[in-house]
Design an enzyme around this catalytic site. Structure first.
Site, short mmCIF file in Angstrom:
data_model
loop_
_atom_site.label_atom_id
_atom_site.label_comp_id
_atom_site.label_asym_id
_atom_site.label_seq_id
_atom_site.Cartn_x
_atom_site.Cartn_y
_atom_site.Cartn_z
N SER A 133 0.84 -1.21 0.00
CA SER A 133 0.00 0.00 0.00
C SER A 133 0.86 1.25 0.00
O SER A 133 0.41 2.31 -0.41
CB SER A 133 -0.85 0.08 1.27
OG SER A 133 -1.73 -0.97 1.34
N HIS A 142 -2.58 -3.80 -6.46
CA HIS A 142 -3.03 -3.38 -5.13
C HIS A 142 -4.53 -3.59 -4.96
O HIS A 142 -5.35 -2.87 -5.54
CB HIS A 142 -2.66 -1.90 -4.94
CG HIS A 142 -2.99 -1.35 -3.59
ND1 HIS A 142 -3.65 -0.17 -3.40
CD2 HIS A 142 -2.76 -1.84 -2.35
CE1 HIS A 142 -3.79 0.05 -2.11
NE2 HIS A 142 -3.27 -0.95 -1.45
N GLU A 151 -5.87 -1.47 -8.08
CA GLU A 151 -4.95 -0.53 -8.72
C GLU A 151 -3.77 -1.33 -9.26
O GLU A 151 -3.21 -2.16 -8.55
CB GLU A 151 -4.45 0.50 -7.69
CG GLU A 151 -5.54 1.43 -7.19
CD GLU A 151 -5.07 2.37 -6.08
OE1 GLU A 151 -5.65 3.47 -5.94
OE2 GLU A 151 -4.15 2.02 -5.32
N ASN A 160 -5.52 5.96 -1.81
CA ASN A 160 -4.98 6.40 -0.52
C ASN A 160 -4.45 7.82 -0.57
O ASN A 160 -4.18 8.42 0.46
CB ASN A 160 -3.90 5.44 -0.03
CG ASN A 160 -4.53 4.20 0.60
OD1 ASN A 160 -5.67 4.25 1.06
ND2 ASN A 160 -3.81 3.11 0.60
P1 NAI Z 1 -1.37 -9.59 7.59
O1 NAI Z 1 -0.53 -9.27 8.77
O2 NAI Z 1 -2.81 -9.92 7.77
O3 NAI Z 1 -0.71 -10.82 6.80
C1 NAI Z 1 0.65 -10.92 6.50
C2 NAI Z 1 1.01 -12.40 6.39
O4 NAI Z 1 2.32 -12.51 5.83
C3 NAI Z 1 1.04 -13.11 7.75
O5 NAI Z 1 0.25 -14.29 7.68
C4 NAI Z 1 2.52 -13.46 7.93
O6 NAI Z 1 2.71 -14.71 8.59
C5 NAI Z 1 3.01 -13.52 6.51
N1 NAI Z 1 4.44 -13.27 6.34
C6 NAI Z 1 5.19 -12.35 6.95
N2 NAI Z 1 6.45 -12.41 6.50
C7 NAI Z 1 6.48 -13.39 5.57
C8 NAI Z 1 7.48 -13.92 4.73
N3 NAI Z 1 8.72 -13.44 4.78
N4 NAI Z 1 7.16 -14.92 3.88
C9 NAI Z 1 5.88 -15.39 3.85
N5 NAI Z 1 4.89 -14.93 4.62
C10 NAI Z 1 5.19 -13.95 5.47
O7 NAI Z 1 -1.16 -8.37 6.58
P2 NAI Z 1 -2.17 -7.80 5.46
O8 NAI Z 1 -3.08 -6.82 6.08
O9 NAI Z 1 -2.73 -8.95 4.69
O10 NAI Z 1 -1.16 -6.96 4.53
C11 NAI Z 1 -0.26 -7.58 3.65
C12 NAI Z 1 0.22 -6.57 2.61
O11 NAI Z 1 -0.92 -6.04 1.92
C13 NAI Z 1 0.98 -5.37 3.15
O12 NAI Z 1 1.96 -5.02 2.21
C14 NAI Z 1 -0.10 -4.29 3.24
O13 NAI Z 1 0.43 -3.00 3.15
C15 NAI Z 1 -0.93 -4.62 2.01
N6 NAI Z 1 -2.33 -4.17 2.04
C16 NAI Z 1 -3.09 -4.30 3.16
C17 NAI Z 1 -4.43 -3.88 3.15
C18 NAI Z 1 -5.28 -4.04 4.36
O14 NAI Z 1 -6.34 -3.37 4.42
N7 NAI Z 1 -4.92 -4.85 5.33
C19 NAI Z 1 -5.03 -3.28 1.93
C20 NAI Z 1 -4.17 -3.30 0.78
C21 NAI Z 1 -2.86 -3.69 0.87
#
Ligand code: NAI
Length: 388
Positions: free
Chosen positions: A119, A140, A152, A190
């Site tokens: 993001s 995205h 996006e 954003n």
């Molecule tokens: P989250 O914390 O729910 O999930 C992240 C997952 O990645 C966790 O299950 C973790 O165990 C895993 N992980 C961490 N390091 C890892 C690695 N080295 N290899 C494999 N798995 C790994 O996070 P979320 O909210 O799903 O966000 C993920 C990405 O998406 C971030 O870049 C965030 O900025 C982006 N994003 C998030 C949004 C949201 O509303 N939560 C919206 C759009 C984008």
């Protein structure tokens, strides 16, 4: 070439949703996470979601099995070696993303697209970790990925035309609306949405109205589904504040994006919103929601001020070639459910109205925050509209 095998890296909120979208569209998906608990949770969550869709009559049992059979849960990155496209959705940390990307590149074929769902990080910086940075692109999604129509797609300066085109086509095939955005902070949504929160907070800080009155004004006059304070409570004040702070610093501290102390204090106090039971509103069981001051004149003032700041941001995004007018409007209606596209709204209100309102604010405050986009001014002088 059509994308068949999709690797999703990170099985959290976003990764599991993206896996569901790709699997529903018929791709063979491998969902990778370093934590087995995350994979178990993703699997259980999908089962629950699909059962709910069956209950609602949206899908039948065979569709449920088809989607589930399309997803494999894996715990080594190497398993993604046969992917045509990988989408990364892990922790928002550049060093970690770069390390994962560079390892991944050693397993996948030369024409595999390597995408990030980041993001706030630049796609150029993530792409730079690859031997073939031209294969990298931002894809995205919005949360929840299966429900939100908008995606996006962000080419980095290194991204090849072929990779961009195939990514756009693939996401359209997944029945999403694509908005192509330049690799700049906040991409479209954003960035353009910042004044919805920022101007509402500013209006509150000036003592013009309280949270509930501002929310009521935006809903009743503007047709927004949620007011800014309700929405910040929904997103989480900590998360929303961090996005604002990141956008602000990424824009070299342009005062237009300056965060508000109110939100910082609410965050610091642990008043995060729904998830902590208290934010701008109290979400405890017996809490009584306060009533707005239903003053129509005040509501008009609040709505006009937030709207014109949103329009200004959208116009400036177009002025700076962040995306096309159509994509900017689609992004806000499909990504954050705005009742109308902001540029179409500007046409409806008239350029003269937009420029006069902004100049009024600027004359009053003499703050750069209220500077009118040169594009709005030019269009007003030329008597032009965005869409007609
Ligand atoms: P989250 O914390 O729910 O999930 C992240 C997952 O990645 C966790 O299950 C973790 O165990 C895993 N992980 C961490 N390091 C890892 C690695 N080295 N290899 C494999 N798995 C790994 O996070 P979320 O909210 O799903 O966000 C993920 C990405 O998406 C971030 O870049 C965030 O900025 C982006 N994003 C998030 C949004 C949201 O509303 N939560 C919206 C759009 C984008």
């Amino acid at each position: 070439m059509a994308i068949k095998n999709v690797g999703v890296i990170g099985g959290g909120t976003m990764g599991s949703g993206i896996a569901q979208v790709a699997a529903t569209a018929g791709c063979k998906v491998k969902l990778f996470d370093t934590k087995n608990e995350a994979l178990d949770k993703a699997k259980a969550a999908l089962d629950k979601i699909l059962n709910r869709l069956i209950e609602k009559g949206r899908i039948d049992a065979s569709e449920k099995s088809r989607i589930q059979d399309n997803i494999q849960y894996v715990n080594t990155l190497k398993d993604l070696g046969d992917s045509d496209l990988t989408i990364e959705a892990i922790i928002e940390n550049l060093d970690i993303k770069q390390a994962v990307f560079s390892e991944l590149e050693s397993y996948v074929s030369d024409d595999c697209i390597i995408a990030s769902n980041t993001s706030s990080l630049s796609i150029a910086s993530i792409a730079s970790s690859l031997k073939k940075p031209e294969r990298c692109v931002g894809i995205h999604f919005f949360n929840p990925a299966p429900l939100m129509k908008l995606v996006e797609v962000i080419p980095a300066i290194q991204t090849s035309k072929e990779v961009l085109n195939l990514s756009v086509q693939t996401i359209k095939d997944w029945k999403k609306v694509v908005a192509v955005a330049k690799d700049t902070p906040g991409f479209i949504v954003n960035r353009v949405a910042r004044p919805f929160y920022g101007e509402a907070l500013r209006i509150y800080e000036e003592g013009l109205a309280d949270f509930v009155t501002i929310d009521w004004a935006l809903k009743s006059k503007g047709g927004f589904r949620m007011g800014p304070f309700e929405l910040m409570d929904f997103i989480g004040n900590d998360v929303n504040y961090t996005v604002t702070e990141t956008v602000f610093s990424s824009f070299y501290f342009d005062p237009r994006y300056k965060p508000a102390f109110t939100q910082k204090r609410f965050s610091e106090a642990g008043y995060l919103g729904r998830k902590s039971g208290r934010g701008y509103y109290d979400y405890s069981e017996n809490a009584v929601k306060p009533s707005p001051k239903e003053d129509s004149e005040l509501a008009n003032q609040i709505f006009d001020r937030v709207l014109v700041m949103l329009i200004n941001e959208a116009a400036d995004a177009l002025f700076l070639n962040i995306a096309s007018a159509e994509d900017i409007d689609n992004a806000m209606t499909k990504g954050v459910n705005y009742p109308k596209g902001l540029l179409a709204w500007a046409d409806e209100k008239s350029m003269d109205w937009c420029v006069s309102k902004l100049d009024e604010l600027y004359d009053l405050y003499h703050e750069d925050r209220y500077r009118c986009s040169p594009l709005l001014r030019r269009m007003n002088q030329d008597g032009r509209n965005f869409f007609s």
